[in-house]
Design a protein around this motif. Structure first.
Motif, mmCIF file in Angstrom:
data_model
loop_
_atom_site.group_PDB
_atom_site.id
_atom_site.type_symbol
_atom_site.label_atom_id
_atom_site.label_comp_id
_atom_site.label_asym_id
_atom_site.label_seq_id
_atom_site.Cartn_x
_atom_site.Cartn_y
_atom_site.Cartn_z
ATOM 1 N N LEU A 125 0.828 -1.202 0.000
ATOM 2 C CA LEU A 125 0.000 0.000 0.000
ATOM 3 C C LEU A 125 0.865 1.255 0.000
ATOM 4 C CD1 LEU A 125 -2.686 1.476 0.167
ATOM 5 C CD2 LEU A 125 -2.634 1.158 2.665
ATOM 6 N N LEU A 126 1.893 1.293 0.859
ATOM 7 C CA LEU A 126 2.787 2.446 0.875
ATOM 8 C C LEU A 126 3.460 2.620 -0.487
ATOM 9 C CD1 LEU A 126 4.504 2.206 4.387
ATOM 10 C CD2 LEU A 126 3.098 4.102 3.564
ATOM 11 N N HIS A 127 3.934 1.518 -1.051
ATOM 12 C CA HIS A 127 4.619 1.580 -2.343
ATOM 13 C C HIS A 127 3.704 2.174 -3.411
ATOM 14 C CE1 HIS A 127 7.321 0.480 -5.594
ATOM 15 N NE2 HIS A 127 6.333 -0.155 -6.195
ATOM 16 N N HIS A 128 2.465 1.725 -3.428
ATOM 17 C CA HIS A 128 1.511 2.240 -4.414
ATOM 18 C C HIS A 128 1.204 3.708 -4.157
ATOM 19 C CE1 HIS A 128 -1.701 1.970 -7.386
ATOM 20 N NE2 HIS A 128 -2.464 2.643 -6.547
ATOM 21 N N ARG A 129 0.988 4.054 -2.876
ATOM 22 C CA ARG A 129 0.630 5.435 -2.533
ATOM 23 C C ARG A 129 1.771 6.403 -2.832
ATOM 24 N NH1 ARG A 129 -0.358 9.847 -2.155
ATOM 25 N NH2 ARG A 129 -1.655 11.024 -0.679
ATOM 26 N N MET A 130 3.010 5.964 -2.619
ATOM 27 C CA MET A 130 4.147 6.861 -2.815
ATOM 28 C C MET A 130 4.338 7.255 -4.278
ATOM 29 S SD MET A 130 5.370 7.732 0.060
ATOM 30 C CE MET A 130 5.122 7.207 1.773
ATOM 31 N N LYS A 131 3.795 6.464 -5.198
ATOM 32 C CA LYS A 131 3.879 6.821 -6.614
ATOM 33 C C LYS A 131 3.149 8.134 -6.905
ATOM 34 C CE LYS A 131 3.953 1.977 -8.175
ATOM 35 N NZ LYS A 131 3.202 0.950 -8.930
ATOM 36 N N LEU A 164 4.973 12.968 1.484
ATOM 37 C CA LEU A 164 5.543 11.654 1.807
ATOM 38 C C LEU A 164 5.501 11.399 3.308
ATOM 39 C CD1 LEU A 164 8.797 10.143 0.358
ATOM 40 C CD2 LEU A 164 8.480 10.245 2.827
ATOM 41 N N LEU A 165 5.895 12.396 4.087
ATOM 42 C CA LEU A 165 5.876 12.255 5.547
ATOM 43 C C LEU A 165 4.455 12.049 6.061
ATOM 44 C CD1 LEU A 165 8.394 15.081 6.505
ATOM 45 C CD2 LEU A 165 8.785 12.623 6.741
ATOM 46 N N PHE A 166 3.512 12.787 5.485
ATOM 47 C CA PHE A 166 2.130 12.673 5.944
ATOM 48 C C PHE A 166 1.572 11.276 5.670
ATOM 49 C CE2 PHE A 166 -2.493 13.346 5.710
ATOM 50 C CZ PHE A 166 -2.689 13.909 6.960
ATOM 51 N N VAL A 167 1.908 10.719 4.521
ATOM 52 C CA VAL A 167 1.470 9.356 4.227
ATOM 53 C C VAL A 167 2.087 8.372 5.220
ATOM 54 C CG1 VAL A 167 1.576 7.489 2.525
ATOM 55 C CG2 VAL A 167 1.021 9.820 1.797
#
Length: 432
Positions: free
Chosen positions: A392-398, A406-409
């Motif tokens: 999920l993080l990997h997908h969201r960081m795109k 990035l920090l907020f995510v």
């Protein structure tokens, strides 16, 4: 530079040198190197400048695509309660009686205390936490176990044996004389031994008689550089109880003020239901409030007014407050702090949040001369974050465009899995 071995960490560096509302206080290097020798930071800057100057024999831990920050600081946590995390939520006083006190009785056994202290310290490191202010139990064995475990990992630990001479089961109560003797012995053995600091720990005003509070006052006068940690105005029923037990005092905070247990190096957890006079006293004395969002939500205690700490100039830090707190992850805790701020009609930016668990906390704990940023001379406490740790993080960081996003995510959907590595005093202590 001299030719001595050390450890260098390479990656994307981020740290603060002041409040992040001033952009010049936010320091970000896309490809940076942090050099640590003899437990201290000896160089920090762009990789192109630092790499050619590294001493021979320096190991370089390279973390491309990762974010490197100062180690996280948890300002309020109960290590003996780690075994009751997730116990069915009740209001504060019932929760203490039904779960907490029963669990803490076991800590008179040194083997039990050691097992849990070792596990607790490892879990902190797994969550990127290198410094913590920790409550033990009334048993000296619990404090001994905590400081021993922290010392073996070169963590910065503020801790103390709980003082509690009333309104608790047999086996968890002490006497003022026992508190004076045992706390004094622990202070002399552990305070400023290595990276340890001792905190006088009257559990909360209802559990301490006036005579017990006088002992805490006397100990702080004898050892003026120790810390104090306790609880304040977490629950409305608790506040009413304090008024019954201390009718001569002008409210909950005035109990601590009267016995000279407030001011710098005093950490009071919660502070949800405060009067205007109490806010003024906290500001005047520079007493630190510790915001414990997951615990406050879990027990239904109320919504902390983070915005008012800013307007009143009250020092503030963040605490997981395990075991009523539901995670040792300060990333997850920041996410809940953001939600509480939203419910109060305010907000919490990502830069403010990460400042709160690094330099901001170090300042609130009077430790910013040692930790909290990457300035040369400070201790090498470091956390490495993996923004792509989960699918999920990997997908969201795109779909993130800025460092702040990035920090907020990371603080809203990240957790312990985002901690790639943790270093204390310049040595790697955890790696995922």
């Amino acid at each position: 530079m001299t030719e001595t071995s050390g450890t260098a960490i390479r990656g994307q560096l981020l740290w603060f040198t002041g409040a992040p509302d001033t952009p010049s206080n936010i320091h970000h290097i896309e490809d940076g190197v942090l050099l640590m020798e003899d437990r201290k930071i000896t160089a920090c800057g762009p990789a192109k400048d630092i790499l050619p100057r590294l001493p021979k024999g320096t190991a370089v831990d390279h973390y491309p695509g990762h974010l490197i920050l100062p180690g996280f600081i948890d300002a309020h946590v109960h290590y003996p309660q780690i075994q009751i995390m997730g116990a069915h939520g009740k209001q504060l006083l019932d929760w203490l009686n039904d779960y907490t006190f029963k669990a803490e009785l076991a800590y008179r056994n040194p083997d039990h205390a050691t097992l849990n202290a070792e596990f607790f310290c490892d879990e902190l490191l797994r969550n990127g936490t290198t410094t913590a202010a920790t409550f033990c139990t009334v048993h000296p064995t619990s404090a001994e176990a905590l400081f021993t475990a922290a010392s073996g990992r070169h963590m910065a630990m503020i801790g103390g044996r709980v003082m509690m001479d009333r309104h608790a089961p047999e086996g968890l109560r002490d006497t003022p004389q026992q508190a004076y003797e045992q706390c004094g012995a622990l202070i002399r053995k552990w305070h400023k031994t290595g990276r340890n600091r001792y905190a006088l720990t009257p559990r909360f005003a209802p559990s301490c008689s006036p005579e017990q509070m006088e002992v805490a006052q006397s100990l702080r006068q004898e050892y003026p550089d120790v810390y104090v940690q306790s609880h304040l105005s977490e629950n409305c029923a608790e506040i009413d109880w304090v008024k019954e037990l201390y009718p001569e005092r002008n409210g909950y905070l005035d109990v601590y003020d009267h016995y000279e247990l407030t001011g710098p190096r005093s950490l009071l957890g919660h502070g949800i239901h405060l009067t205007d006079a109490e806010w003024q006293s906290l500001a005047d004395r520079q007493t630190t409030l510790v915001h414990c969002p997951t615990s406050n939500l879990f027990l239904g205690s109320g919504l902390f007014d983070l915005a008012r700490t800013r307007t009143e100039n009250v020092p503030v830090a963040l605490g997981t407050d395990v075991g009523a707190g539901t995670s040792l992850s300060l990333l997850a805790t920041l996410g809940e702090a953001y939600k509480i701020a939203q419910l109060r009609g305010a907000s919490l930016s990502a830069f403010e949040a990460f400042h709160m668990i690094t330099l901001g906390a170090a300042q609130a704990l009077n430790l910013d001369h040692e930790i909290g940023s990457f300035e040369v001379g400070k201790t090498g406490d470091v956390v490495v974050l993996d923004p792509n740790a989960t699918s999920l993080l990997h997908h969201r960081m795109k779909y993130t465009d800025t460092l702040e996003e990035l920090l907020f995510v990371l603080m809203t959907i990240g957790d312990d899995r985002a901690i790639k590595a943790t270093y204390t005093a310049g040595e790697k202590r955890h790696s995922r």
